[in-house]
Design a protein around this motif. Sequence first.
Motif, PDB file in Angstrom:
ATOM      1  N   ARG A  41     -25.212  32.830  -8.230  1.00 35.20           N
ATOM      2  CA  ARG A  41     -25.414  32.485  -9.639  1.00 35.20           C
ATOM      3  C   ARG A  41     -25.515  30.967  -9.744  1.00 35.20           C
ATOM      4  O   ARG A  41     -24.583  30.253  -9.394  1.00 35.20           O
ATOM      5  CB  ARG A  41     -24.274  33.034 -10.483  1.00 35.20           C
ATOM      6  CG  ARG A  41     -24.149  34.554 -10.380  1.00 35.20           C
ATOM      7  CD  ARG A  41     -22.893  35.084 -11.052  1.00 35.20           C
ATOM      8  NE  ARG A  41     -22.941  34.902 -12.496  1.00 35.20           N
ATOM      9  CZ  ARG A  41     -22.243  33.996 -13.166  1.00 35.20           C
ATOM     10  NH1 ARG A  41     -21.426  33.167 -12.515  1.00 35.20           N
ATOM     11  NH2 ARG A  41     -22.339  33.889 -14.478  1.00 35.20           N
TER      12      ARG A  41
ATOM     13  N   GLU B 288     -30.003  33.581  -8.468  1.00 31.45           N
ATOM     14  CA  GLU B 288     -30.230  33.969  -9.858  1.00 31.45           C
ATOM     15  C   GLU B 288     -29.807  32.802 -10.746  1.00 31.45           C
ATOM     16  O   GLU B 288     -28.650  32.375 -10.706  1.00 31.45           O
ATOM     17  CB  GLU B 288     -29.400  35.205 -10.213  1.00 31.45           C
ATOM     18  CG  GLU B 288     -29.471  35.587 -11.682  1.00 31.45           C
ATOM     19  CD  GLU B 288     -28.472  36.668 -12.053  1.00 31.45           C
ATOM     20  OE1 GLU B 288     -28.519  37.139 -13.204  1.00 31.45           O
ATOM     21  OE2 GLU B 288     -27.629  37.024 -11.189  1.00 31.45           O
TER      22      GLU B 288
ATOM     23  N   VAL C 227     -28.543  31.362 -13.971  1.00 26.85           N
ATOM     24  CA  VAL C 227     -27.822  31.942 -15.110  1.00 26.85           C
ATOM     25  C   VAL C 227     -27.681  30.973 -16.270  1.00 26.85           C
ATOM     26  O   VAL C 227     -27.221  31.356 -17.352  1.00 26.85           O
ATOM     27  CB  VAL C 227     -26.433  32.448 -14.683  1.00 26.85           C
ATOM     28  CG1 VAL C 227     -26.558  33.585 -13.686  1.00 26.85           C
ATOM     29  CG2 VAL C 227     -25.578  31.315 -14.110  1.00 26.85           C
TER      30      VAL C 227
ATOM     31  N   PRO D 241     -20.464  29.338 -12.136  1.00 25.99           N
ATOM     32  CA  PRO D 241     -21.484  29.749 -11.158  1.00 25.99           C
ATOM     33  C   PRO D 241     -21.053  29.447  -9.725  1.00 25.99           C
ATOM     34  O   PRO D 241     -20.026  28.809  -9.480  1.00 25.99           O
ATOM     35  CB  PRO D 241     -22.687  28.888 -11.555  1.00 25.99           C
ATOM     36  CG  PRO D 241     -22.057  27.626 -12.065  1.00 25.99           C
ATOM     37  CD  PRO D 241     -20.815  28.078 -12.802  1.00 25.99           C
TER      38      PRO D 241
END
Length: 248
Positions: free
Chosen positions: A38, A63, A65, A83
């Motif tokens: 993240r 990913e 975020v 994260p």
Amino acid sequence: MRRRGLSHRLDFSHRTQCPVGWGSAQPSSFGGGRVRLRAVLVDDHRLVRAGLRRLLEGHPRVEVVGEAGEGRAALSLLEELEPDLLVTDIGLPGLNGLDVAKQALAANPKLAVIVLSVHAEPAYVHRALELGVRGYVLKDGAPEELALAVDAIDRGGKYLSPSVASAVVDTLVGGGTIGTTPLDLLTDRQREILQLIAEGKSTKEIASTLFISIKTVESHRAQLAKKLDAKNVAELTRLAVRYGLIDA
């Protein structure tokens, strides 16, 4: 400022290890190959953030975020989202990217940080690594470098752009030292105030931003002038630009 290749979508399915990434060959606790990483992305230009997001999300392990365009907003977002990875420009308004990294790592030592920079000088790299930054990527480098940095960090290592690594090695092999800058004489608070001064903020605005008194700001301004041997705001601003606290 020239920014190359940030809008290109890349195929990361076939990559080779860059020689300037180093560390354990085993999966680290940072990623471990089990879940997606993240990431929070920080840059003060929306178009650049969009390009960087495409590059990061083209990586099978990442990913994105959250995004921020300013240093203090980034710290709030990091606290909220917690994260695994922070990818940040150094030249951020409000709070420099390295100072963001320092505060973020103090709050979460497991956070992996990649900084994006226009500065290849060893002194900048040395400070970043001292703070615990795991990747140092030059903004005029190849787009693939961001993926290589993620790969190196995911294995528990670090990554430096090739020209940065070469400059650091050449300095050390040549018997030189990495060196320091006058800004290394400053406290964290003084660095914050110097940046805000260089961005054109008044004493009252600085006090409001940092939630301190006007008298405290004035005291710090006097100490800055003394430590940096600066006679006025213009000289303080030139030093902030010269040593990468703000972009020119």
